[in-house]
Design a protein around this motif. Structure first.
Motif, PDB file in Angstrom:
ATOM      1  N   ASN A 112       1.637  -0.074 -12.361  1.00 55.89           N
ATOM      2  CA  ASN A 112       0.422   0.691 -12.086  1.00 55.89           C
ATOM      3  C   ASN A 112       0.846   2.143 -11.894  1.00 55.89           C
ATOM      4  OD1 ASN A 112      -1.803   1.966 -10.292  1.00 55.89           O
ATOM      5  ND2 ASN A 112      -2.715   0.032 -10.950  1.00 55.89           N
ATOM      6  N   PRO A 113       0.091   3.108 -12.441  1.00 53.82           N
ATOM      7  CA  PRO A 113       0.491   4.518 -12.296  1.00 53.82           C
ATOM      8  C   PRO A 113       0.626   4.965 -10.843  1.00 53.82           C
ATOM      9  CG  PRO A 113      -1.213   4.294 -13.964  1.00 53.82           C
ATOM     10  CD  PRO A 113      -1.092   2.960 -13.307  1.00 53.82           C
ATOM     11  N   ALA A 114      -0.075   4.286  -9.920  1.00 54.18           N
ATOM     12  CA  ALA A 114       0.014   4.676  -8.509  1.00 54.18           C
ATOM     13  C   ALA A 114       1.331   4.238  -7.865  1.00 54.18           C
ATOM     14  CB  ALA A 114      -1.160   4.088  -7.729  1.00 54.18           C
ATOM     15  N   LEU A 115       2.052   3.319  -8.512  1.00 55.64           N
ATOM     16  CA  LEU A 115       3.339   2.851  -7.983  1.00 55.64           C
ATOM     17  C   LEU A 115       4.439   3.709  -8.587  1.00 55.64           C
ATOM     18  CD1 LEU A 115       2.719  -0.983  -8.298  1.00 55.64           C
ATOM     19  CD2 LEU A 115       2.556   0.418  -6.222  1.00 55.64           C
ATOM     20  N   ARG A 116       4.878   4.695  -7.827  1.00 56.56           N
ATOM     21  CA  ARG A 116       5.868   5.642  -8.325  1.00 56.56           C
ATOM     22  C   ARG A 116       7.223   5.349  -7.675  1.00 56.56           C
ATOM     23  NH1 ARG A 116       1.114   8.474  -7.505  1.00 56.56           N
ATOM     24  NH2 ARG A 116       0.308   9.545  -9.346  1.00 56.56           N
ATOM     25  N   THR A 144       0.851  -1.188   0.000  1.00 53.72           N
ATOM     26  CA  THR A 144       0.000   0.000   0.000  1.00 53.72           C
ATOM     27  C   THR A 144       0.886   1.237   0.000  1.00 53.72           C
ATOM     28  OG1 THR A 144      -1.663  -1.187   1.306  1.00 53.72           O
ATOM     29  CG2 THR A 144      -1.871   1.216   1.170  1.00 53.72           C
ATOM     30  N   PRO A 145       0.886   2.020  -1.088  1.00 57.70           N
ATOM     31  CA  PRO A 145       1.693   3.248  -1.105  1.00 57.70           C
ATOM     32  C   PRO A 145       1.183   4.250  -0.083  1.00 57.70           C
ATOM     33  CG  PRO A 145       1.056   2.596  -3.326  1.00 57.70           C
ATOM     34  CD  PRO A 145       0.250   1.755  -2.386  1.00 57.70           C
ATOM     35  N   GLY A 195      -2.145   6.624  -0.277  1.00 61.39           N
ATOM     36  CA  GLY A 195      -3.187   5.986  -1.077  1.00 61.39           C
ATOM     37  C   GLY A 195      -3.931   4.937  -0.277  1.00 61.39           C
ATOM     38  N   LYS A 196      -5.118   4.612  -0.723  1.00 61.53           N
ATOM     39  CA  LYS A 196      -5.939   3.605  -0.057  1.00 61.53           C
ATOM     40  C   LYS A 196      -5.919   2.275  -0.795  1.00 61.53           C
ATOM     41  CE  LYS A 196      -9.145   7.045   1.870  1.00 61.53           C
ATOM     42  NZ  LYS A 196     -10.557   7.488   1.941  1.00 61.53           N
ATOM     43  N   GLU A 197      -5.481   2.284  -2.039  1.00 62.13           N
ATOM     44  CA  GLU A 197      -5.480   1.055  -2.840  1.00 62.13           C
ATOM     45  C   GLU A 197      -4.243   0.231  -2.531  1.00 62.13           C
ATOM     46  OE1 GLU A 197      -5.943  -0.287  -7.538  1.00 62.13           O
ATOM     47  OE2 GLU A 197      -5.639   1.818  -6.981  1.00 62.13           O
TER      48      GLU A 197
END
Length: 394
Positions: free
Chosen positions: A294-298, A259-260, A263-265
């Motif tokens: 995934n774009p949320a994984l930076r 979980t980054p 973020g909640k995802e």
């Protein structure tokens, strides 16, 4: 007794001497005595019998809800934190002699293929050099063609005896030298074309462009450093920091949830590499968790991970039962004498079902479920046993 002085009343009763007082006075004396007696009895009840010598205060013991947790099969979940990164990061720089950048063709976040041009460098000088080398090839070919013609004529004349075999051999050597010069010119041109081609900054493999550090007009060379950073195939990973104790029971292929921060995802992954060394300063090692793009994984971001590594049988308590202070985590248990006893525990996995106790409890104790913050060790209470939600393991 002087019977001579005794007289009788008219009703025949004996009249004693001095008994001539009125009967009414005797009645009043009797009434007064009765009243005094009643007052004395009332006073004794009020101040004697009604008051205990030492009246004791009965202490009201507090009611406390307790549970016997038993043991249940709890998944062994390791909590870790760490940073996100590209699983295979590819730094891209200048491979050739460099020059002035004329165009930059990609942006961060863009997918590129293997060998795709990311930026171009000015090649005007290299183009002229290649043209010159191409002309030299033409000259060498012409010289080789003349040498071949002279050799052919010499072969016809040697049979007639006009020239010697030595002259024929010299002309053959001249022809071979001319052909060699052609090959040298061709190799030189190929080398120059390769150098010119290396002016293009290309992607070494297919992947995702992460950063760009070059702009048109910039002068670059082999010492300019990294111009682009790419993630091969777009694959990401989390570098989870774990203690050496947790690493000891961790293997490749174990599932994890990442979980980054912010973020909640959560994203599913698996451990693909366990660090073979331990940092001597922090006493920690790294578990590398593979993640799909995934774009949320930076890359460079911070994340938390829950790594599910097997299962263990242990007591499980509600979160309200576990307290903590400067000495660590603890619970209150009720002893045989119904007195509160502090018990230090080590907390394991925390889930929606409760808190797993890794050590400190056997599961047969009466554990205070709530209101533990208002109790003190040694305090006597009235325990009320609640039904445990955990199933006792065999």
């Amino acid at each position: 007794m002087n019977y001579e002085s005794a007289t009788f009343e008219n009703d025949g009763r004996l009249a004693l001497p001095g008994s001539g007082a009125p009967r009414s006075n005797l009645i009043w004396w009797i009434v007064g005595a009765v009243v005094v007696l009643l007052l004395a009895v009332a006073a004794w009840f009020a101040f004697g019998f009604g008051k205990k010598p030492e009246e004791k205060h009965v202490e009201q013991l507090p009611n406390v809800t307790v549970m016997i947790p038993g043991t249940t099969l709890v998944p062994r979940v390791l909590s870790a934190t760490g940073s996100l990164a590209a699983r295979r990061e590819m730094p891209v720089g200048v491979a050739g002699e460099g020059g002035m950048v004329t165009r930059v063709l990609v942006e961060p976040g863009q997918w590129v293929g293997a060998g795709q041009v990311l930026a171009t460098v000015d090649r005007s000088v290299q183009t002229q050099t290649a043209a010159s080398l191409a002309a030299q090839i033409s000259v060498a070919r012409s010289d080789a063609a003349i040498a071949q013609s002279e050799l052919n004529r010499a072969q016809q004349l040697v049979n007639r005896g006009f020239i010697s075999k030595a002259d024929l051999e010299r002309k053959a050597a001249t022809r071979d030298a001319a052909l060699a010069r052609v090959r040298v010119a061709q190799a030189t041109l190929s080398e120059q074309n390769a150098r010119t081609g290396r002016l293009d900054i290309r992607a070494p493999a297919a992947g995702l462009v992460l950063t760009r550090s070059v702009e048109p007009g910039q002068i670059v060379s082999s010492g300019s450093g990294v111009l682009f950073r790419m993630a091969k195939g777009g694959e990401m990973e989390m570098l989870a920091a774990l203690s050496e104790t947790d690493l000891a029971g961790l293997g490749v292929g174990v599932r994890a949830k990442v979980t980054p921060v912010g973020g909640k995802e959560s994203f599913a992954g698996e451990v693909w590499q366990v660090s073979p060394i331990i940092d001597p300063q922090t006493r920690q090692g790294t578990a590398r968790i593979a993640l799909t793009y995934n774009p949320a994984l930076r890359p460079g971001g911070f994340a938390a991970a829950e790594i599910t590594s097997g299962a263990a049988t242990s007591p499980q308590l509600p979160e309200s039962a576990v307290l903590s202070d400067d000495r660590g985590n603890f619970v209150y248990v009720i002893g045989q004498d119904d007195k509160v006893v502090r018990r230090d525990v080590k907390v394991g996995a925390v889930s929606d079902s409760g808190v797993a106790v890794a050590s400190g409890l056997a599961g047969t104790e009466r554990v205070v479920v709530s209101a533990g913050a208002f109790l003190n060790p040694g305090q006597k209470v009235t325990p009320i046993v609640a039904k445990s939600a955990a199933k006792t393991g065999s």
